[in-house]
Scaffold this active site. Structure first.
Site, short mmCIF file in Angstrom:
data_model
loop_
_atom_site.label_atom_id
_atom_site.label_comp_id
_atom_site.label_asym_id
_atom_site.label_seq_id
_atom_site.Cartn_x
_atom_site.Cartn_y
_atom_site.Cartn_z
N HIS A 166 0.87 -1.18 0.00
CA HIS A 166 0.00 0.00 0.00
C HIS A 166 0.90 1.22 0.00
O HIS A 166 1.96 1.23 0.66
CB HIS A 166 -0.86 0.06 1.28
CG HIS A 166 -2.14 -0.72 1.24
ND1 HIS A 166 -2.61 -1.42 2.33
CD2 HIS A 166 -3.06 -0.89 0.26
CE1 HIS A 166 -3.77 -1.99 2.01
NE2 HIS A 166 -4.06 -1.69 0.76
N CYS A 260 -2.43 3.20 9.15
CA CYS A 260 -3.51 2.32 8.66
C CYS A 260 -4.62 2.14 9.67
O CYS A 260 -5.72 1.76 9.32
CB CYS A 260 -3.06 0.91 8.36
SG CYS A 260 -1.51 0.61 7.70
N1 ARG Z 1 -3.94 -7.04 6.52
C1 ARG Z 1 -4.34 -5.84 5.88
C2 ARG Z 1 -4.31 -6.04 4.37
O1 ARG Z 1 -3.45 -6.74 3.90
C3 ARG Z 1 -3.46 -4.71 6.28
C4 ARG Z 1 -3.90 -3.39 5.75
C5 ARG Z 1 -3.00 -2.27 6.10
N2 ARG Z 1 -3.54 -1.07 5.62
C6 ARG Z 1 -2.86 -0.06 5.04
N3 ARG Z 1 -3.50 1.02 4.75
N4 ARG Z 1 -1.59 -0.16 4.72
O2 ARG Z 1 -5.11 -5.52 3.62
#
Ligand code: ARG
Length: 289
Positions: A166, A260
């Site tokens: 992300h 997050c």
């Molecule tokens: N386990 C979640 C996923 O893989 C983690 C999300 C983390 N969110 C972020 N905005 N980086 O989607």
């Protein structure tokens, strides 16, 4: 002056590692629930003490990643573009998010189901420009659609390292014209886009990026991160920010950290600290004439 920062958080009641959708997640490495609760509460306390107002979304059993509210959508003014999750494991969050935003007075925009978009996890304003990451999660085409909806220009960059899946894991807007990034998460083109678009770009090392240094919550002048990024904190202090470290290791197990776990409800574009030019010059380059 900005108004009071307003964040959305979701308590970690049903949080856990129930599936593996990024390289950080392993069902063999489970969460310590009491510790996760403690870490989440400390983050909540820090942002509240530093002046943020926090709204809560009710957690839902079977949706363990709902705790990562940054992925609910992208808020701009009183509108929200809801996320369309790539992985079926997270797609159940869409209905919850849709309901929450509608009930709280937002104008809700929905992308077509085949357009993957993971909200403020992958789309972040720095000043007036929307910086967007694509490949592992969001699609480039969805970013173009989102930019049209919010009426701002978008710069899309490919995220080339699966550990930084992300954009908010490797890029953090700190103020208009000021951001931090981990260069290794981007290709040459992406690095050039950031260098050309942002006056003061703070480089984060790989080891500190892996401690989720870039995944920081910015509340005014305060920048909250996981522990383990002392060099980044030192640089932040040099630039006039107030860094705060709080342990978030239980959330790193799912591939997330401070940023997050929050979503700016007063708009991602409001997230950055608007510096008082009288107060302190934080740019390292000469101001534009
Ligand atoms: N386990 C979640 C996923 O893989 C983690 C999300 C983390 N969110 C972020 N905005 N980086 O989607």
């Amino acid at each position: 002056m900005n108004g009071q920062p307003h964040l959305l958080m979701c308590p970690p009641q049903y949080y856990g590692i129930e599936y593996e959708i990024n390289p950080w997640m392993s069902r063999a490495r489970q969460v310590d629930h009491d510790l996760a609760k403690q870490q989440w509460e400390s983050l909540h306390r820090i942002v509240t003490e530093r002046g943020a107002r926090v709204s809560l979304q009710s957690p839902v059993q079977g949706l363990p990643d709902m705790v990562f509210t940054a992925n609910a959508g992208l808020v701009y003014g009183d509108m929200v573009v809801l996320s369309r999750f790539r992985h079926p494991q997270r797609q159940g969050e869409h209905a919850e998010n849709s309901r929450w935003f509608a009930q709280h007075g937002f104008t809700v925009f929905d992308l077509a189901p085949e357009m993957y978009f993971e909200g403020a996890g992958d789309a972040l304003f720095c000043g007036e420009t929307l910086f967007a990451g694509y490949r592992s999660r969001s699609d480039m085409t969805s970013h173009q659609k989102v930019a049209e909806l919010v009426g701002q220009s978008v710069l899309a960059m490919e995220l080339v390292d699966p550990s930084f899946y992300h954009l908010d894991t490797c890029f953090c807007p700190l103020a208009p014209g000021v951001a931090a990034y981990y260069p290794g998460a981007f290709d040459h083109y992406g690095q050039q886009v950031l260098k050309a678009g942002i006056e003061t770009l703070i480089e984060v090392s790989r080891d500190e990026a892996q401690a989720f240094a870039c995944n920081a919550v910015v509340v005014g002048q305060v920048v909250v991160t996981n522990v383990g990024c002392p060099r980044f904190h030192h640089t932040l202090r040099d630039h006039g920010f107030i860094p705060i470290a709080t342990p978030l290791g239980e959330f790193v197990k799912a591939g997330g950290s401070a940023k997050c776990l929050t979503l700016r409800l007063d708009g991602e574009e409001a997230a950055a600290w608007r510096m008082d030019p009288q107060l302190k010059v934080v740019t390292t380059k000469p101001p534009r004439s």
